[in-house]
Design a protein around this motif. Structure first.
Motif, PDB file in Angstrom:
ATOM      1  N   ASN A 167       0.818  -1.212   0.000  1.00  0.00           N
ATOM      2  CA  ASN A 167       0.000   0.000   0.000  1.00  0.00           C
ATOM      3  C   ASN A 167       0.856   1.268   0.000  1.00  0.00           C
ATOM      4  O   ASN A 167       0.529   2.255  -0.663  1.00  0.00           O
ATOM      5  CB  ASN A 167      -0.940   0.003   1.208  1.00  0.00           C
ATOM      6  CG  ASN A 167      -2.189  -0.833   0.972  1.00  0.00           C
ATOM      7  OD1 ASN A 167      -3.033  -0.500   0.155  1.00  0.00           O
ATOM      8  ND2 ASN A 167      -2.307  -1.937   1.684  1.00  0.00           N
ATOM      9  N   ILE A 168       1.960   1.246   0.737  1.00  0.00           N
ATOM     10  CA  ILE A 168       2.870   2.400   0.759  1.00  0.00           C
ATOM     11  C   ILE A 168       3.519   2.585  -0.606  1.00  0.00           C
ATOM     12  O   ILE A 168       3.627   3.713  -1.111  1.00  0.00           O
ATOM     13  CB  ILE A 168       3.946   2.216   1.851  1.00  0.00           C
ATOM     14  CG1 ILE A 168       3.300   2.287   3.237  1.00  0.00           C
ATOM     15  CG2 ILE A 168       5.035   3.294   1.730  1.00  0.00           C
ATOM     16  CD1 ILE A 168       4.228   1.870   4.364  1.00  0.00           C
ATOM     17  N   LEU A 169       3.938   1.481  -1.211  1.00  0.00           N
ATOM     18  CA  LEU A 169       4.526   1.552  -2.551  1.00  0.00           C
ATOM     19  C   LEU A 169       3.551   2.154  -3.550  1.00  0.00           C
ATOM     20  O   LEU A 169       3.914   3.008  -4.370  1.00  0.00           O
ATOM     21  CB  LEU A 169       4.948   0.152  -3.014  1.00  0.00           C
ATOM     22  CG  LEU A 169       6.206  -0.440  -2.381  1.00  0.00           C
ATOM     23  CD1 LEU A 169       6.346  -1.903  -2.759  1.00  0.00           C
ATOM     24  CD2 LEU A 169       7.436   0.327  -2.840  1.00  0.00           C
ATOM     25  N   LYS A 170       2.315   1.701  -3.468  1.00  0.00           N
ATOM     26  CA  LYS A 170       1.298   2.164  -4.418  1.00  0.00           C
ATOM     27  C   LYS A 170       1.007   3.648  -4.248  1.00  0.00           C
ATOM     28  O   LYS A 170       0.831   4.381  -5.221  1.00  0.00           O
ATOM     29  CB  LYS A 170       0.015   1.358  -4.233  1.00  0.00           C
ATOM     30  CG  LYS A 170      -1.076   1.696  -5.257  1.00  0.00           C
ATOM     31  CD  LYS A 170      -2.257   0.773  -5.083  1.00  0.00           C
ATOM     32  CE  LYS A 170      -3.344   1.062  -6.117  1.00  0.00           C
ATOM     33  NZ  LYS A 170      -2.889   0.864  -7.491  1.00  0.00           N
ATOM     34  N   ARG A 171       1.004   4.115  -2.999  1.00  0.00           N
ATOM     35  CA  ARG A 171       0.631   5.506  -2.741  1.00  0.00           C
ATOM     36  C   ARG A 171       1.789   6.481  -2.901  1.00  0.00           C
ATOM     37  O   ARG A 171       1.611   7.571  -3.437  1.00  0.00           O
ATOM     38  CB  ARG A 171       0.051   5.625  -1.326  1.00  0.00           C
ATOM     39  CG  ARG A 171      -0.190   7.063  -0.881  1.00  0.00           C
ATOM     40  CD  ARG A 171      -1.203   7.152   0.220  1.00  0.00           C
ATOM     41  NE  ARG A 171      -2.546   6.828  -0.240  1.00  0.00           N
ATOM     42  CZ  ARG A 171      -3.658   7.153   0.426  1.00  0.00           C
ATOM     43  NH1 ARG A 171      -3.578   7.792   1.571  1.00  0.00           N
ATOM     44  NH2 ARG A 171      -4.841   6.819  -0.029  1.00  0.00           N
ATOM     45  N   TYR A 172       2.989   6.094  -2.450  1.00  0.00           N
ATOM     46  CA  TYR A 172       4.079   7.068  -2.361  1.00  0.00           C
ATOM     47  C   TYR A 172       5.258   6.794  -3.300  1.00  0.00           C
ATOM     48  O   TYR A 172       6.069   7.696  -3.537  1.00  0.00           O
ATOM     49  CB  TYR A 172       4.614   7.124  -0.930  1.00  0.00           C
ATOM     50  CG  TYR A 172       3.566   7.524   0.085  1.00  0.00           C
ATOM     51  CD1 TYR A 172       3.077   8.828   0.137  1.00  0.00           C
ATOM     52  CD2 TYR A 172       3.049   6.598   0.991  1.00  0.00           C
ATOM     53  CE1 TYR A 172       2.115   9.197   1.067  1.00  0.00           C
ATOM     54  CE2 TYR A 172       2.091   6.959   1.927  1.00  0.00           C
ATOM     55  CZ  TYR A 172       1.628   8.264   1.954  1.00  0.00           C
ATOM     56  OH  TYR A 172       0.671   8.622   2.870  1.00  0.00           O
ATOM     57  N   LEU A 173       5.383   5.579  -3.834  1.00  0.00           N
ATOM     58  CA  LEU A 173       6.561   5.264  -4.641  1.00  0.00           C
ATOM     59  C   LEU A 173       6.218   4.672  -6.004  1.00  0.00           C
ATOM     60  O   LEU A 173       7.066   4.052  -6.643  1.00  0.00           O
ATOM     61  CB  LEU A 173       7.465   4.282  -3.878  1.00  0.00           C
ATOM     62  CG  LEU A 173       8.103   4.797  -2.584  1.00  0.00           C
ATOM     63  CD1 LEU A 173       8.819   3.658  -1.863  1.00  0.00           C
ATOM     64  CD2 LEU A 173       9.067   5.939  -2.858  1.00  0.00           C
ATOM     65  N   GLN A 174       4.998   4.863  -6.434  1.00  0.00           N
ATOM     66  CA  GLN A 174       4.568   4.262  -7.693  1.00  0.00           C
ATOM     67  C   GLN A 174       5.357   4.795  -8.887  1.00  0.00           C
ATOM     68  O   GLN A 174       5.506   4.122  -9.903  1.00  0.00           O
ATOM     69  CB  GLN A 174       3.065   4.516  -7.906  1.00  0.00           C
ATOM     70  CG  GLN A 174       2.474   3.657  -9.006  1.00  0.00           C
ATOM     71  CD  GLN A 174       0.952   3.720  -9.001  1.00  0.00           C
ATOM     72  OE1 GLN A 174       0.364   4.438  -8.219  1.00  0.00           O
ATOM     73  NE2 GLN A 174       0.321   2.970  -9.883  1.00  0.00           N
ATOM     74  N   HIS A 175       5.885   6.010  -8.763  1.00  0.00           N
ATOM     75  CA  HIS A 175       6.614   6.640  -9.864  1.00  0.00           C
ATOM     76  C   HIS A 175       8.086   6.234  -9.904  1.00  0.00           C
ATOM     77  O   HIS A 175       8.803   6.582 -10.850  1.00  0.00           O
ATOM     78  CB  HIS A 175       6.542   8.166  -9.713  1.00  0.00           C
ATOM     79  CG  HIS A 175       7.115   8.666  -8.431  1.00  0.00           C
ATOM     80  ND1 HIS A 175       6.474   8.491  -7.212  1.00  0.00           N
ATOM     81  CD2 HIS A 175       8.286   9.296  -8.144  1.00  0.00           C
ATOM     82  CE1 HIS A 175       7.218   9.013  -6.252  1.00  0.00           C
ATOM     83  NE2 HIS A 175       8.324   9.502  -6.790  1.00  0.00           N
ATOM     84  N   VAL A 176       8.559   5.483  -8.914  1.00  0.00           N
ATOM     85  CA  VAL A 176       9.963   5.105  -8.827  1.00  0.00           C
ATOM     86  C   VAL A 176      10.166   3.721  -9.445  1.00  0.00           C
ATOM     87  O   VAL A 176       9.359   2.814  -9.245  1.00  0.00           O
ATOM     88  CB  VAL A 176      10.447   5.103  -7.358  1.00  0.00           C
ATOM     89  CG1 VAL A 176      11.941   4.758  -7.287  1.00  0.00           C
ATOM     90  CG2 VAL A 176      10.184   6.454  -6.705  1.00  0.00           C
ATOM     91  N   ASN A 177      11.253   3.559 -10.200  1.00  0.00           N
ATOM     92  CA  ASN A 177      11.583   2.285 -10.830  1.00  0.00           C
ATOM     93  C   ASN A 177      11.668   1.161  -9.791  1.00  0.00           C
ATOM     94  O   ASN A 177      12.198   1.351  -8.695  1.00  0.00           O
ATOM     95  CB  ASN A 177      12.918   2.420 -11.566  1.00  0.00           C
ATOM     96  CG  ASN A 177      13.389   1.115 -12.181  1.00  0.00           C
ATOM     97  OD1 ASN A 177      14.071   0.333 -11.534  1.00  0.00           O
ATOM     98  ND2 ASN A 177      13.020   0.882 -13.422  1.00  0.00           N
ATOM     99  N   ALA A 178      11.135  -0.013 -10.137  1.00  0.00           N
ATOM    100  CA  ALA A 178      11.050  -1.129  -9.189  1.00  0.00           C
ATOM    101  C   ALA A 178      12.428  -1.596  -8.718  1.00  0.00           C
ATOM    102  O   ALA A 178      12.628  -1.879  -7.531  1.00  0.00           O
ATOM    103  CB  ALA A 178      10.300  -2.293  -9.823  1.00  0.00           C
TER     104      ALA A 178
END
Length: 291
Positions: A167-178
């Protein structure tokens, strides 16, 4: 190879890799303590990821680091130790089935903490999944009275942490390369893992001379290289060439592989446990089924 065929290859290979990770943890515990196993798993994986992507660390912005560190702790650091502790008392096959709670917990935390709306079908899926979990735990405790099923709490806590991380990845880091996120995660947690390993007694002469150490380290090397580093890249590729729904179906296949390995290793797996596993997977399916 056509994209439609390639996605099935990725799905099957990922299921084999991730489904085998639970038996590798079990085998690693023969020569390592849970604390040592968790630390070594993190250190080995960090080494592999740093080889291919260490330069990406400098692309992470200062404001993003708090989320990178948090997802590293919740998505990797604590679960690595929790699963190791859990499998000191619980069969690897049961651990793999309980790991299927991650998608359900993602929905629950998304609704409760992150205010992401859920459909009636998702709510029904969550309740069905929890019912299957209760059935699995109660039956497992009766089938294996010598095992302490209170250690299930470690797995449930780990799945909640995985869900929070997603959920944190989806909300705050979705624009960052995996790959950048993964490298940043391990950059944040590798030093604590090294300190934990140093104080775990791993470097004592008698521990280093133990005949079970080399096989255990080999199991961790395989788990870290394939189960984390390579599998992460493959899963990202699968998401690119297929739908997220198709990619998430790896959740249904992993327990099959894990149960197969568990039975080969002499673990008891009763008919009722199989029914409970199907109930959990039904809940996951309903929670993620498209309208």
């Amino acid at each position: 190879m056509a994209g439609n065929s390639l996605k099935w290859v990725y799905l099957i290979v990922l299921s084999l890799i991730w489904g085998s990770s639970f038996i590798l943890i079990k085998k690693g515990l023969i020569g390592l303590t849970p604390v040592q196993l968790g630390a070594i798993r993190i250190i080995f994986t960090a080494f592999f990821l740093f080889i291919v992507g260490f330069k990406r660390i400098k692309t992470i912005k200062l404001r993003e680091w708090k989320w990178v560190i948090l997802t590293g702790l919740l998505g990797t650091f604590f679960p690595a130790f929790f699963f190791a502790f859990a499998e000191t008392e619980i069969d690897s096959s049961v651990a793999s089935i309980l790991n299927s709670l991650v998608p359900l917990n993602t929905i629950v935390l998304g609704f409760v903490v992150f205010k992401i709306k859920s459909t009636k079908r998702q709510v029904l899926g969550v309740f069905i999944g929890l019912t299957g979990t209760l059935l699995l735990v109660l039956n497992g405790a009766s089938v294996n009275p010598n095992q302490n099923y209170l250690f299930v709490a470690f797995i449930i806590a780990a799945t909640l942490m995985y869900a929070a991380s997603v959920n944190i990845l989806k909300r705050y880091l979705q624009h960052v390369n995996a790959l950048t996120i993964a490298v940043g995660n391990f950059a944040a947690i590798v030093v604590p893992a090294l300190l934990i390993l140093a104080f775990s007694g791993f470097f004592k002469a008698e521990a280093l001379a133990a005949p079970t150490l080399k096989p255990a380290l080999l199991y961790m090397l395989i788990l870290s290289l394939f189960g984390t580093a390579i599998a992460k890249v493959m899963f990202n590729k699968l998401v690119h060439i297929a739908t997220p729904v198709f990619a998430s179906s790896v959740t249904y296949l992993m327990p099959i592989i894990a149960v197969f390995w568990g039975i080969l290793d002499g673990e008891r797996f009763e008919f009722i446990q199989g029914i409970a596993a199907l109930v959990i997977l039904l809940g996951v399916y309903l929670a993620h089924k498209r309208k």
